[in-house]
Design an enzyme around this catalytic site. Structure first.
Site, PDB file in Angstrom:
ATOM      1  CG  ASP A 457      -4.667  12.637  54.903  1.00 34.56           C
ATOM      2  OD1 ASP A 457      -3.821  13.307  54.280  1.00 34.56           O
ATOM      3  OD2 ASP A 457      -5.091  12.946  56.026  1.00 34.56           O
ATOM      4  CG  ASP A 526      -3.255  19.311  58.475  1.00 39.36           C
ATOM      5  OD1 ASP A 526      -4.250  19.054  57.774  1.00 39.36           O
ATOM      6  OD2 ASP A 526      -2.412  18.458  58.790  1.00 39.36           O
TER       7      ASP A 526
END
Ligand code: GLA
Length: 715
Positions: A457, A526
């Site tokens: 990430d 997301d």
């Protein structure tokens, strides 16, 4: 209307060229042709549909192939260099060229030199004939007495001549990535760029369609699809000149990035990847998908793992017991792997929220007293693989790392730290920091050989843009950061060449072919609300194949579990949901859906994609995938918000064999429901399905936010 790309300059006349010699970069359907002028400069004489038997040296053109700044050109240059004596101009003369390769890929290198200064520029092209893709980049070097400074350094330059130019670009924000926008280019210069450094693609994606003469559709129109293989600041410049010619300059963004090049050093630009289509955007996407699977994405033709992630279900609130229960649920669900997300590390500064712990990659003793190894063993014993989340380029001020190595962090002197998500970016221009980041990953993998997957990430863009390591050379920071990152990726891949790794950046902050060389898939957003995902995944599908686009079934959105699952199945299926909250029927449905996906994923991942009905124009979206030998297809039909009075008609299919007979079967039905589709369980010829089609919505009053999946199999 001018029909061909370089038509204006193709007035057939006396040759302008010194040698009746052309250099042609050919794919199956396109040609990019250069010739050397009597002035020894190199010109683009043609780019467009391949036309056999044409003498391109008879074309008149002033389209210099790679324009050096500061000379006689009036518009945007490809390369701007200030020589060691302060001379801010560059002239490039053709020297030589070579071509090597085979039927699958041919590399052509064209060497250019400045007649007055010891500067060499090599234009590199790799043509992938079968996929109709060209990869273009340049290398710049010199042997002047002192360093030179580069202030513009495009990867390539392409010239077009058409009546009109239509640009399709994609913009977004957190949780609303990849909105497609098409507009006509007008006079002047249009820039699509990023200055975000680490999370470069957050607001604008490094890709575009450029359509000639008129907007292209899915199946009509002449266009190129282009993208830059660079995981940092990018810049695409589109400039229309006084003759209505267009030049396109893709490359690293030169914003705040003057680059000092030492004698003997080589500056290599990232590759600009593009494909030409005269049959609309659909063909361009299929070209790029094939190319990506064959050449650009790590293990692009290998299977992907289905997974259950714990982020949505637990966030950072978990312990060994909870995880053990989730391993059982992973097994029960029938996916391949459990993925442990953020929150497993940090002791002096436990990672119980996003305010602390980043940088301290030791398992948190309170949550995981027996460490990661124990979790891997337990998952393996329960018959599921184990994957883990990392964000190795970042640091929270509340961490041991921050206290120990303040000089490893990007921060401006005399300024307050600017935090985003309570974190700062490590200085990857520094080889020591590269080493640290490499060891976060490598040590974890060395200690836990059975880790099967990583989610890498990167949750903030770059501000505080000052490197303690670079000292007086701050204008190298954006470029050297990305190069430092690639060095780390290279080292990880040298040791673990095939470990699946997901590229994530708080959603779509990193979606480019520079990184995908090292990654098997990416996290597009997301936002996992399936209605939103239809648009987001639709957007990414223009440039990336389905097996790279991670799509998870979650609690976002109020739609049925079937709708959520059908949307995630369109790409690389995963789950991030409390399986324990499923009803018996929902669990049964999901288990069956995963089994269906295992049967169909080969077609979804490797098949040709046809976008049949666009959600941008309709209250329905329909896509289908067809395998190479046209024996199997999968069709997904999604209703958005159709009005009661709205009637959905037949959809004509594409990509089938007209002479084959196909059995149409609705699949992924919720337990206790049956297909009411008139075509279900019937056999039709490919010709029938492609000319008359069938109605995946089955007429009647369309139900909002509902979906259907069809398996279409040759008999
Ligand atoms: C980012 C990712 C999420 C999740 C969180 C964890 O936002 O996109 O999927 O991993 O970080 O902090």
């Amino acid at each position: 209307m001018r029909l061909l790309l370089t038509a204006l300059c193709m007035l057939y006349g006396a040759s302008l060229f010194a040698q009746n010699k052309t250099i042609s970069i050919d794919t199956k359907n396109s040609s990019l042709v250069f010739a050397v002028g009597k002035n020894e400069r190199l010109y683009q004489v043609y780019f467009g549909r391949k036309t056999a038997g044409t003498d391109y040296t008879k074309f008149k053109t002033t389209h210099e192939a790679y324009i050096g700044g500061g000379l006689d050109d009036w518009f945007e240059p490809a390369l701007r260099m200030v020589h060691n004596d302060g001379n801010p101009s560059l002239e490039l003369h053709y020297q030589s060229h070579t071509s090597t390769g085979n039927a699958d890929s041919i590399q052509t290198d064209i060497v250019l030199k400045d007649p007055a200064y010891p500067v060499e520029v090599v234009l590199h092209f790799t043509a992938f004939p079968n996929e109709d893709v060209i990869k273009a980049w340049s290398t710049i070097s010199h042997n002047e007495k002192k360093p030179v400074v580069l202030s513009q350094y495009a990867s390539a330059l392409l010239h077009f001549d058409a009546d009109q130019y239509w640009l399709t670009q994609f913009h977004g924000d957190w949780a609303k990535e990849m909105n497609m926008e098409e507009s006509r280019l007008t006079n002047g210069i249009h820039i699509i760029d990023s200055k975000l450094g680490t999370r470069a693609d957050f607001y604008r994606a490094p890709l575009f369609f450029l359509s000639l003469n008129q907007p292209s559709t899915e199946n009509t129109g002449e266009l190129i699809a282009g993208t830059l293989a660079w995981t940092g600041n990018f810049r695409f410049a589109f400039e229309i000149d006084r003759l209505n010619s267009l030049r396109v300059l893709p490359g690293i963004n030169n914003y705040a990035s003057d680059y000092t090049l030492q004698p003997g050093e080589t500056f290599t630009t990232p590759a600009f990847i593009y494909t030409y289509s005269n049959a609309g955007k659909g063909q361009a996407s299929r070209n790029l998908h094939k190319w990506a699977r064959n050449y650009a994405v790590l293990d692009g033709n290998q299977p992907r793992l289905t997974l259950l992630n714990n982020w949505e279900a637990t966030e950072m609130n978990f312990n060994e017991n909870i995880l053990s229960g989730l391993f059982d649920q992973t097994k029960q669900l029938g996916v391949d792997m459990f993925l442990l997300d953020d929150g497993w590390f940090g002791n002096n500064h436990p990672r119980n929220g996003d305010t602390a712990g980043l940088g301290d990659w030791q398992p948190n003793k309170a949550k995981l007293p027996n460490g990661i190894g124990h979790l891997v063993q337990e998952a393996t014993a329960k018959g599921v693989k184990f994957g883990i989340w990392l964000e190795p380029e970042m640091v929270n001020p509340k961490s041991d790392l921050y206290n120990k190595h303040p000089d490893w962090i990007l921060r401006l002197p005399n300024r307050q730290e600017h935090l985003e998500r309570n974190q700062l970016v490590l200085d990857l221009t520094n080889p020591q920091v590269q080493d640290f980041v490499y060891h976060i990953v490598a040590d974890l993998l060395d200690e836990n050989k059975d880790i099967a997957y990583i989610k890498w990430d990167c949750n903030r863009p770059m501000t505080n843009t000052y490197s303690p390591y670079l000292k007086q050379q701050q204008s190298h920071l954006y470029i050297d950061y990305t190069r430092g990152l690639y060095k780390v990726f290279e080292r990880v891949r040298a040791k673990y060449p095939h470990l699946p790794i997901m590229l994530c950046s708080g959603g779509g902050g990193r979606t480019d072919y520079g990184a995908l060389k090292y990654f098997t898939e990416f996290w597009p957003s997301d936002n996992t609300d399936p209605l939103e995902r239809i648009f987001i995944q639709w957007g990414y599908s223009y440039f990336f194949p389905a097996n790279t686009i991670a799509a998870h079934v979650t609690n976002w959105g109020k739609q049925s579990l079937k709708f959520k699952t059908d949307v995630a199945m369109m790409d690389k299926l995963g789950y991030d949901i409390k399986v324990s909250d499923f009803t018996a029927k929902e669990l049964q449905f999901s288990q069956q859906a995963i089994a269906n996906y295992k049967r169909l994923s080969e077609v979804i991942w490797k098949g040709d994609l046809y976008r049949l009905v666009s959600p941008y124009d309709n209250q329905r979206a329909v896509v289908m995938y067809v395998n190479d030998d046209k024996t199997k297809a999968v069709l997904f039909n999604y209703h958005l918000y159709p009005r009661r009075a709205e009637v959905f008609y037949n959809v004509t299919l594409q990509g089938l064999d007209p002479n084959k007979q196909y059995h149409v079967k609705e699949t992924n039905l919720f337990p206790g429901t049956q297909s009411h589709n008139a075509a279900n369980d019937k056999v039709y010829s490919g010709a029938y399905l492609m000319n008359i089609g069938f109605n995946p919505s089955n007429g009647g009053t369309p139900e909002v936010l509902s979906s259907h999946v069809f398996e279409i199999t040759a008999e």
